[in-house]
Design an enzyme around this catalytic site. Structure first.
Site, PDB file in Angstrom:
ATOM      1  N   ASP A  12     -29.842  10.118 107.868  1.00  0.00           N
ATOM      2  CA  ASP A  12     -31.032  10.876 108.303  1.00  0.00           C
ATOM      3  C   ASP A  12     -32.171   9.964 108.735  1.00  0.00           C
ATOM      4  O   ASP A  12     -33.346  10.315 108.590  1.00  0.00           O
ATOM      5  CB  ASP A  12     -31.525  11.822 107.193  1.00  0.00           C
ATOM      6  CG  ASP A  12     -30.392  12.655 106.628  1.00  0.00           C
ATOM      7  OD1 ASP A  12     -29.625  13.187 107.441  1.00  0.00           O
ATOM      8  OD2 ASP A  12     -30.274  12.742 105.399  1.00  0.00           O
ATOM      9  N   LYS A  15     -31.049   8.526 113.766  1.00  0.00           N
ATOM     10  CA  LYS A  15     -30.136   7.826 114.690  1.00  0.00           C
ATOM     11  C   LYS A  15     -29.901   8.629 115.966  1.00  0.00           C
ATOM     12  O   LYS A  15     -29.788   8.064 117.047  1.00  0.00           O
ATOM     13  CB  LYS A  15     -28.782   7.563 114.008  1.00  0.00           C
ATOM     14  CG  LYS A  15     -28.848   6.571 112.861  1.00  0.00           C
ATOM     15  CD  LYS A  15     -27.495   6.348 112.233  1.00  0.00           C
ATOM     16  CE  LYS A  15     -26.961   7.546 111.511  1.00  0.00           C
ATOM     17  NZ  LYS A  15     -27.711   7.967 110.323  1.00  0.00           N
ATOM     18  N   ASN A  37     -19.977  15.860 108.134  1.00  0.00           N
ATOM     19  CA  ASN A  37     -21.045  15.680 107.139  1.00  0.00           C
ATOM     20  C   ASN A  37     -22.303  15.148 107.822  1.00  0.00           C
ATOM     21  O   ASN A  37     -23.398  15.249 107.297  1.00  0.00           O
ATOM     22  CB  ASN A  37     -20.614  14.731 106.002  1.00  0.00           C
ATOM     23  CG  ASN A  37     -19.954  13.453 106.479  1.00  0.00           C
ATOM     24  OD1 ASN A  37     -19.604  13.327 107.646  1.00  0.00           O
ATOM     25  ND2 ASN A  37     -19.760  12.516 105.584  1.00  0.00           N
ATOM     26  N   GLY A  39     -25.293  14.796 110.764  1.00  0.00           N
ATOM     27  CA  GLY A  39     -26.096  15.733 111.532  1.00  0.00           C
ATOM     28  C   GLY A  39     -27.080  14.959 112.385  1.00  0.00           C
ATOM     29  O   GLY A  39     -28.056  14.433 111.872  1.00  0.00           O
ATOM     30  N   HIS A  40     -26.766  14.819 113.661  1.00  0.00           N
ATOM     31  CA  HIS A  40     -27.647  14.063 114.554  1.00  0.00           C
ATOM     32  C   HIS A  40     -28.387  15.036 115.462  1.00  0.00           C
ATOM     33  O   HIS A  40     -27.782  15.703 116.278  1.00  0.00           O
ATOM     34  CB  HIS A  40     -26.836  13.063 115.388  1.00  0.00           C
ATOM     35  CG  HIS A  40     -26.192  12.001 114.539  1.00  0.00           C
ATOM     36  ND1 HIS A  40     -25.301  11.090 115.032  1.00  0.00           N
ATOM     37  CD2 HIS A  40     -26.334  11.711 113.236  1.00  0.00           C
ATOM     38  CE1 HIS A  40     -24.928  10.279 114.053  1.00  0.00           C
ATOM     39  NE2 HIS A  40     -25.538  10.655 112.947  1.00  0.00           N
ATOM     40  N   ARG A 137      -1.779   8.414 102.351  1.00  0.00           N
ATOM     41  CA  ARG A 137      -0.687   8.559 103.327  1.00  0.00           C
ATOM     42  C   ARG A 137      -0.061   9.948 103.364  1.00  0.00           C
ATOM     43  O   ARG A 137       1.121  10.117 103.588  1.00  0.00           O
ATOM     44  CB  ARG A 137       0.380   7.462 103.108  1.00  0.00           C
ATOM     45  CG  ARG A 137      -0.164   6.110 103.496  1.00  0.00           C
ATOM     46  CD  ARG A 137       0.450   4.988 102.774  1.00  0.00           C
ATOM     47  NE  ARG A 137       0.173   5.058 101.346  1.00  0.00           N
ATOM     48  CZ  ARG A 137       0.706   4.232 100.456  1.00  0.00           C
ATOM     49  NH1 ARG A 137       1.556   3.300 100.844  1.00  0.00           N
ATOM     50  NH2 ARG A 137       0.407   4.338  99.188  1.00  0.00           N
ATOM     51  N   GLN A 212     -24.180   8.737 108.758  1.00  0.00           N
ATOM     52  CA  GLN A 212     -24.690   8.427 107.421  1.00  0.00           C
ATOM     53  C   GLN A 212     -25.502   7.117 107.495  1.00  0.00           C
ATOM     54  O   GLN A 212     -26.103   6.858 108.509  1.00  0.00           O
ATOM     55  CB  GLN A 212     -23.568   8.329 106.380  1.00  0.00           C
ATOM     56  CG  GLN A 212     -22.898   9.670 106.072  1.00  0.00           C
ATOM     57  CD  GLN A 212     -21.843  10.059 107.085  1.00  0.00           C
ATOM     58  OE1 GLN A 212     -20.987   9.269 107.419  1.00  0.00           O
ATOM     59  NE2 GLN A 212     -21.887  11.289 107.550  1.00  0.00           N
ATOM     60  N   PRO A 292     -33.165  20.315 100.511  1.00  0.00           N
ATOM     61  CA  PRO A 292     -34.362  19.473 100.560  1.00  0.00           C
ATOM     62  C   PRO A 292     -33.982  18.033 100.267  1.00  0.00           C
ATOM     63  O   PRO A 292     -33.182  17.774  99.363  1.00  0.00           O
ATOM     64  CB  PRO A 292     -35.262  20.024  99.451  1.00  0.00           C
ATOM     65  CG  PRO A 292     -34.506  21.087  98.760  1.00  0.00           C
ATOM     66  CD  PRO A 292     -33.182  21.293  99.418  1.00  0.00           C
TER      67      PRO A 292
HETATM   68  P1  IMP Z   1     -19.916  13.533 101.550  1.00  0.00           P
HETATM   69  O1  IMP Z   1     -20.033  12.580 102.688  1.00  0.00           O
HETATM   70  O2  IMP Z   1     -19.981  14.975 101.963  1.00  0.00           O
HETATM   71  O3  IMP Z   1     -18.727  13.238 100.686  1.00  0.00           O
HETATM   72  O4  IMP Z   1     -21.184  13.326 100.594  1.00  0.00           O
HETATM   73  C1  IMP Z   1     -21.392  12.138  99.848  1.00  0.00           C
HETATM   74  C2  IMP Z   1     -22.860  11.769  99.799  1.00  0.00           C
HETATM   75  O5  IMP Z   1     -23.299  11.374 101.078  1.00  0.00           O
HETATM   76  C3  IMP Z   1     -23.787  12.915  99.387  1.00  0.00           C
HETATM   77  O6  IMP Z   1     -24.875  12.378  98.672  1.00  0.00           O
HETATM   78  C4  IMP Z   1     -24.267  13.461 100.716  1.00  0.00           C
HETATM   79  O7  IMP Z   1     -25.498  14.127 100.613  1.00  0.00           O
HETATM   80  C5  IMP Z   1     -24.399  12.181 101.510  1.00  0.00           C
HETATM   81  N1  IMP Z   1     -24.271  12.364 102.959  1.00  0.00           N
HETATM   82  C6  IMP Z   1     -23.149  12.556 103.672  1.00  0.00           C
HETATM   83  N2  IMP Z   1     -23.411  12.646 104.973  1.00  0.00           N
HETATM   84  C7  IMP Z   1     -24.725  12.479 105.112  1.00  0.00           C
HETATM   85  C8  IMP Z   1     -25.604  12.425 106.248  1.00  0.00           C
HETATM   86  O8  IMP Z   1     -25.200  12.520 107.402  1.00  0.00           O
HETATM   87  N3  IMP Z   1     -26.915  12.237 105.975  1.00  0.00           N
HETATM   88  C9  IMP Z   1     -27.380  12.075 104.704  1.00  0.00           C
HETATM   89  N4  IMP Z   1     -26.604  12.103 103.626  1.00  0.00           N
HETATM   90  C10 IMP Z   1     -25.279  12.302 103.827  1.00  0.00           C
END
Ligand code: IMP
Length: 408
Positions: A12, A15, A37, A39-40, A137, A212, A292
């Site tokens: 976040d 990027k 996971n 979000g851009h 695998r 991430q 949040p």
């Molecule tokens: P997962 O990637 O869903 O397994 O989550 C693992 C950890 O990474 C958690 O704390 C999520 O909130 C965090 N996380 C995963 N993807 C993002 C992202 O794109 N932005 C911020 N935090 C992320």
């Protein structure tokens, strides 16, 4: 010139915005790890576009690639395409080696979270379980969607894997859904490593878009409160098949403060009214989950470490306008733990106290005001440069494409 854009914090960092600002200089945009996971957010012509799986850089390059390092949810990908592009399919390719996230992975994500005594707070998108199946695998890859017999065999194998958990796994139904998806993707599934290397040989330039952030990297992050992939710049190579020798530049993105969703250490965390003020000013609610975000002051020990691991020489600093909404601004230059000062994180972040340096607030940034002309902003930037040894190359001060300035 091939560039990796990588997050230097907990994701976040903005990027999407930085990628969007530079993407028109590149021919191809590549995602090399993670899945939906991410979000851009990109704002073009007053419209917000939320990318989760496709590289946001596709808006500027016109060609997007999902690399082998990614895990892809068929439903989420199709949803995203229809939300952003309507009925027109964007121009993208996906690695035949990229893995598929199945419904069972999403179920397992929830189940594992419930079983953990110390919660991670995942995005519940099935990311962890899909990567577990990749390494174990068992995984289904895109190329498997093109061959019914192969797919069936693999699904039978996976059914056996999940039987002990008592989860519903209907091979026939899943196979049908995946074959349909495979037909829709047939033209796009390819050896993207070969494609990228050939294009680079022909003089094309590639923008690698990290998802991430470094502090969520499965090796270098705050384990176990991390995601399940390597998020650092070196993964651009492993997650796409483009050799490290073909990567010219690494641009790190850091927010002017720090945020984190989910559990895990955040040494400079702000609590109470100030936290609410910063969170609301920055719209710090997850793009993917709406949760949040926890907020804190810029953390230089973590930033120095992240920049070092990635090999970052230049930083894009985002949301400087948001930080200006605070009456007082602080930066953590060092940690103190048991009387010892640390410029880099100690082995265990538990019990570290941030040593904070105070800055004057710059207040609101006015329309048509150049951030380089605001002495308080420049004092903040020069301090970061001096204390990290890294150049702040770009500063972003708003959502719009044009709210971005190069710093001399
Ligand atoms: P997962 O990637 O869903 O397994 O989550 C693992 C950890 O990474 C958690 O704390 C999520 O909130 C965090 N996380 C995963 N993807 C993002 C992202 O794109 N932005 C911020 N935090 C992320």
């Amino acid at each position: 010139m091939n560039t990796v854009v990588v997050g230097l914090q907990f994701g976040d960092e903005g990027k999407g915005k930085v990628v969007d600002a530079i993407s028109s200089k590149y021919d191809i945009a590549v995602r090399f790890q993670g899945g939906p996971n991410a979000g851009h957010t990109v704002v073009v012509g007053g419209k917000r576009y939320k990318f989760h799986m496709l590289p946001a850089g596709i808006m500027g390059t016109g060609l997007g690639i999902i690399g082998n390092g990614c895990v892809v949810s068929p439903d989420k990908l199709m949803e995203e395409i229809s939300e952003i592009f309507g009925d027109t399919m964007p121009n993208f390719k996906v690695s035949h080696r990229a893995h598929i996230i199945l419904d069972v992975h999403v179920e397992m994500d929830g189940w594992e979270e419930r079983m953990r005594s110390s919660k991670i707070g995942t995005t519940k998108r099935g990311i962890g379980p899909a990567y577990q199946d990749k390494v174990g695998r068992y995984g289904i890859r895109f190329q498997d969607l093109l061959e019914e017999y192969v797919l069936e065999k693999k699904l039978e194998n996976m059914k056996k894997r999940y039987e002990p958990y008592g989860l519903n796994f209907d091979v026939k139904e899943i196979k049908k859904k995946l074959l349909d998806f495979g037909r829709a993707m047939r033209e796009r599934i390819t050896d993207v490593s070969l494609l990228l290397n050939m294009e680079i040989k022909n003089g094309k330039s590639v923008l690698f878009e990290g998802a991430q952030g470094t502090l969520l990297d499965v090796d270098f992050g705050t384990y176990p409160f991390v995601t399940s992939s390597n998020t650092v710049a070196a993964q651009a190579s492993v997650g796409s098949g483009v050799p490290i020798t073909s990567i010219d530049n690494i641009l790190g993105v850091a927010k002017a403060y720090i945020t984190r969703v989910g559990q895990g250490p955040l040494p400079t965390e702000i609590e109470g009214e100030d936290a609410k003020k910063l969170r609301d000013a920055g719209g710090e609610y997850g793009t993917t989950t709406g949760r949040p975000r926890r907020v804190g002051w810029l953390d230089l020990p973590l930033l120095r470490y992240a920049a070092m691991i990635n090999g970052v020489r230049e930083i894009a600093l985002t949301k400087i306008d948001v930080l200006g909404k605070m009456d007082e601004i602080y930066v953590c230059d060092k940690y103190i733990k048991e009387g010892v000062k640390y410029e880099y994180p100690p082995l265990d972040l538990d019990g570290v106290e941030p040593e904070l340096v105070r800055f004057e607030s710059w207040g609101n940034i006015l329309e048509n005001e150049s951030v380089s002309d605001i002495p308080e902003v420049m004092e903040y930037i020069r301090f970061i440069e001096e204390r990290t040894g890294i150049k702040v190359k770009m500063v972003s001060y708003g959502e719009r494409r044009k709210d971005m300035e190069y710093i001399a």
